[in-house]
Design a protein around this motif. Structure first.
Motif, short mmCIF file in Angstrom:
data_model
loop_
_atom_site.label_atom_id
_atom_site.label_comp_id
_atom_site.label_asym_id
_atom_site.label_seq_id
_atom_site.Cartn_x
_atom_site.Cartn_y
_atom_site.Cartn_z
N ARG A 187 9.06 127.87 73.05
CA ARG A 187 10.42 127.63 72.59
C ARG A 187 10.67 126.15 72.31
NH1 ARG A 187 14.47 126.90 77.03
NH2 ARG A 187 15.15 124.96 76.12
N ARG A 188 10.18 125.27 73.19
CA ARG A 188 10.34 123.84 72.97
C ARG A 188 9.66 123.41 71.67
NH1 ARG A 188 11.72 120.67 77.56
NH2 ARG A 188 11.32 118.90 76.19
N ARG A 189 8.49 123.96 71.41
CA ARG A 189 7.78 123.59 70.19
C ARG A 189 8.55 124.08 68.96
NH1 ARG A 189 3.39 121.52 68.23
NH2 ARG A 189 2.38 122.36 66.38
N VAL A 190 9.06 125.29 69.03
CA VAL A 190 9.84 125.81 67.91
C VAL A 190 11.07 124.95 67.67
CG1 VAL A 190 11.27 127.75 67.15
CG2 VAL A 190 9.01 128.18 68.10
N GLN A 191 11.74 124.54 68.75
CA GLN A 191 12.93 123.69 68.61
C GLN A 191 12.59 122.35 67.98
OE1 GLN A 191 14.54 123.63 72.59
NE2 GLN A 191 16.09 125.17 72.07
N ARG A 192 11.45 121.76 68.39
CA ARG A 192 11.05 120.49 67.79
C ARG A 192 10.74 120.65 66.30
NH1 ARG A 192 8.38 119.64 72.85
NH2 ARG A 192 6.45 120.49 71.99
N LEU A 193 10.06 121.74 65.96
CA LEU A 193 9.75 121.99 64.56
C LEU A 193 11.02 122.20 63.74
CD1 LEU A 193 6.63 124.33 64.88
CD2 LEU A 193 6.67 121.96 64.05
N LEU A 194 11.98 122.95 64.31
CA LEU A 194 13.24 123.17 63.61
C LEU A 194 14.01 121.87 63.43
CD1 LEU A 194 14.47 126.51 65.22
CD2 LEU A 194 13.62 126.17 62.90
N ALA A 195 14.03 121.04 64.48
CA ALA A 195 14.72 119.75 64.39
C ALA A 195 14.07 118.86 63.34
CB ALA A 195 14.74 119.06 65.75
N SER A 196 12.73 118.86 63.32
CA SER A 196 12.02 118.05 62.34
C SER A 196 12.29 118.55 60.92
CB SER A 196 10.52 118.08 62.63
OG SER A 196 9.79 117.36 61.66
N THR A 197 12.30 119.88 60.75
CA THR A 197 12.56 120.45 59.43
C THR A 197 13.98 120.13 58.98
OG1 THR A 197 11.01 122.25 59.86
CG2 THR A 197 12.63 122.59 58.11
N GLN A 198 14.92 120.23 59.90
CA GLN A 198 16.31 119.91 59.56
C GLN A 198 16.46 118.45 59.18
OE1 GLN A 198 19.13 120.66 62.70
NE2 GLN A 198 20.87 120.63 61.32
N GLU A 199 15.77 117.57 59.91
CA GLU A 199 15.83 116.15 59.59
C GLU A 199 15.25 115.87 58.21
OE1 GLU A 199 16.69 112.12 60.30
OE2 GLU A 199 17.29 113.93 61.39
N LEU A 200 14.10 116.51 57.91
CA LEU A 200 13.49 116.31 56.60
C LEU A 200 14.37 116.85 55.48
CD1 LEU A 200 9.76 117.20 57.39
CD2 LEU A 200 10.69 114.94 56.86
N SER A 201 15.04 117.96 55.74
CA SER A 201 15.86 118.57 54.70
C SER A 201 17.15 117.80 54.45
CB SER A 201 16.19 120.02 55.06
OG SER A 201 17.06 120.08 56.18
N SER A 202 17.53 116.93 55.37
CA SER A 202 18.80 116.21 55.22
C SER A 202 18.60 114.70 55.04
CB SER A 202 19.69 116.45 56.44
OG SER A 202 19.07 115.96 57.62
N THR A 203 17.35 114.26 54.88
CA THR A 203 17.06 112.83 54.79
C THR A 203 16.29 112.53 53.52
OG1 THR A 203 16.91 112.71 57.20
CG2 THR A 203 15.97 110.89 55.97
N ASP A 204 16.66 111.45 52.86
CA ASP A 204 15.92 110.99 51.69
C ASP A 204 14.62 110.35 52.17
OD1 ASP A 204 15.58 110.10 48.87
OD2 ASP A 204 15.79 108.12 49.79
N PRO A 205 13.46 110.83 51.71
CA PRO A 205 12.19 110.35 52.26
C PRO A 205 11.88 108.89 51.94
CG PRO A 205 11.80 111.80 50.37
CD PRO A 205 13.26 111.88 50.69
N LEU A 206 12.40 108.35 50.84
CA LEU A 206 12.09 106.97 50.47
C LEU A 206 12.89 105.98 51.29
CD1 LEU A 206 10.70 104.87 48.64
CD2 LEU A 206 12.59 105.20 47.01
N THR A 207 14.18 106.22 51.40
CA THR A 207 15.07 105.23 52.02
C THR A 207 15.44 105.55 53.46
OG1 THR A 207 17.04 106.38 51.23
CG2 THR A 207 16.06 104.74 49.76
N GLY A 208 15.28 106.80 53.89
CA GLY A 208 15.73 107.19 55.22
C GLY A 208 17.21 107.44 55.31
N LEU A 209 17.92 107.35 54.18
CA LEU A 209 19.36 107.64 54.19
C LEU A 209 19.59 109.14 54.15
CD1 LEU A 209 20.63 105.04 51.55
CD2 LEU A 209 20.56 104.78 54.04
N ALA A 210 20.83 109.53 54.39
CA ALA A 210 21.21 110.93 54.18
C ALA A 210 21.00 111.27 52.71
CB ALA A 210 22.66 111.14 54.59
#
Length: 390
Positions: A187-210
């Motif tokens: 469960r902890r691993r799934v939560q980390r993966l979900l958090a990472s996916t959510q962060e990637l989906s809401s963050t601009d990869p070049l600048t780190g901005l929203a």
């Protein structure tokens, strides 16, 4: 309102840090309701299965054991009803309910004539599931210890000696605890993966901005806060001047460096509650609350100066044209639709600032704020006459 991302770190000013795994993700209303309903369902199911022993002759001890048994089952049902009515539960309450489940199993097993037949340790599986899926590390450790103690207490009368008792207790408690810990780790691993996916989906990869999606996700909160505080929503659209020409002259690697530098400067200049997002190319949007147009103008001017200062010591110089638009949120309007209407107005004001000479602020429905032309200071500067879309 979530704040801006600090470029390169994936963190927003004003955002809460990642929670320790507990009630997932610890504190959100809809997740607490989910936990409450799951606990209620498990309590009702456990009480229903436990009531089967009431129908079996000789399953319960004579005397006070039957009222105790029935009373324990009723406590489970009452707790389930309370959870269904309240429809939310925090992590501490979840830990308490798990421990109540462990103690209830011990009481039910004590009331039976033969725990191995009528109340085997496998009955703890439901509380183990709840602990593995909903508790944090400390609560889980308490539960796993309680499982070992419960198995030892329940099985002690079923074996003639301590030596004979150790193996079944360790086997039963060990199996339950290993399964519990395994589910917890997964469960902890799934939560980390979900958090990472959510962060990637809401963050601009070049600048780190929203990014654009994150900006949309924040709009309902911004509109609610504006209505609650009686403030206006301000959208600032920033577009870098002659950015295409800069790319052509110095290369895209330098263009990316410029975008990252501008993002860092803006992230350090916006207010912590503001949302700073890159919506595409060299265009950025700031969304925040202001009391009047003058406050929006001051913020825009601060951002314009921050952009102009990013090229210090470099062969290139970058400026930004900024359009500003304000709106009074109305009850019942769609925040996302209202957001893009507001951004469209600010975008039109930004193009008006470009038409007026660039490196300046234009307020929608207001006057251009002319700014003094900075000298090149001996540095190379792209020629506006050379072309470019910005």
């Amino acid at each position: 309102m979530a704040g801006a991302h600090t470029p390169g770190r994936g963190h927003r000013h004003g955002a809460s840090p990642a929670p320790e795994a507990g009630v997932p993700p610890a504190g959100r209303g809809h997740d607490r309701r989910l936990v409450a309903w799951c606990l209620a369902a498990l309590l009702v199911t456990g009480s229903a299965l436990g009531s089967v022993n009431l129908l079996i002759d000789g399953a319960l001890r004579e005397g006070a054991s039957r009222p105790v048994y029935v009373g324990t089952l009723c406590v489970g049902v009452l707790l389930a009803l309370a959870l269904a009515v309240r429809q939310r539960v925090g992590e501490r309450a979840t830990v308490a309910l798990v421990l109540v489940g462990d103690v209830s199993y011990v009481v039910l097993a004590w009331a039976t004539t033969d725990p191995l037949r009528y109340a085997p340790p496998l009955m703890l599986l439901s509380t183990c599931f709840v602990a593995a899926w909903f508790l944090g590390a400390r609560g889980l450790a308490v539960h796993m210890t309680a499982v070992l103690v419960a198995c030892a207490f329940v099985l002690c009368d079923s074996y003639p000696s301590l030596g004979a008792l150790v193996v079944p207790v360790l086997a039963s408690a060990g199996m339950l605890d290993v399964v519990t810990f395994g589910v917890f780790v997964l469960r902890r691993r799934v939560q980390r993966l979900l958090a990472s996916t959510q962060e990637l989906s809401s963050t601009d990869p070049l600048t780190g901005l929203a990014n654009r999606r994150s900006l949309v996700d924040q709009s309902p909160r911004v509109w609610r806060q504006a209505r609650r505080d009686g403030q206006r929503v301000a959208a600032l659209v920033l577009d870098l001047d002659h950015f295409k020409q800069l790319n052509d002259d110095f290369g895209h690697a330098v263009g990316d460096e410029v975008l990252r530098g501008v993002s860092c400067a803006l992230a350090a200049s916006v207010r912590p509650p503001d949302v700073l997002a890159r919506t595409g190319g060299e265009e950025l949007v700031v969304l925040g609350l202001v009391s009047d147009p003058d406050e929006a103008r001051r913020l825009a001017e601060r951002l314009r100066r921050a952009v102009a200062g990013t090229g210090a010591g470099q062969d290139w110089r970058v400026t930004a044209s900024i359009g500003v638009a304000l709106a009074h949120p109305a009850d019942g309007e769609d925040p996302v639709d209202a957001l893009w209407r507001l951004v469209d107005r600010a975008d039109a004001a930004m193009y008006a600032a470009k038409d007026g000479g660039r490196d300046q602020v234009q307020v929608a429905g207001g006057d251009v704020l002319p700014l003094p032309r900075a000298t090149d200071g001996g540095r190379r500067r792209p020629d506006p006459a050379a072309g470019g879309t910005a």
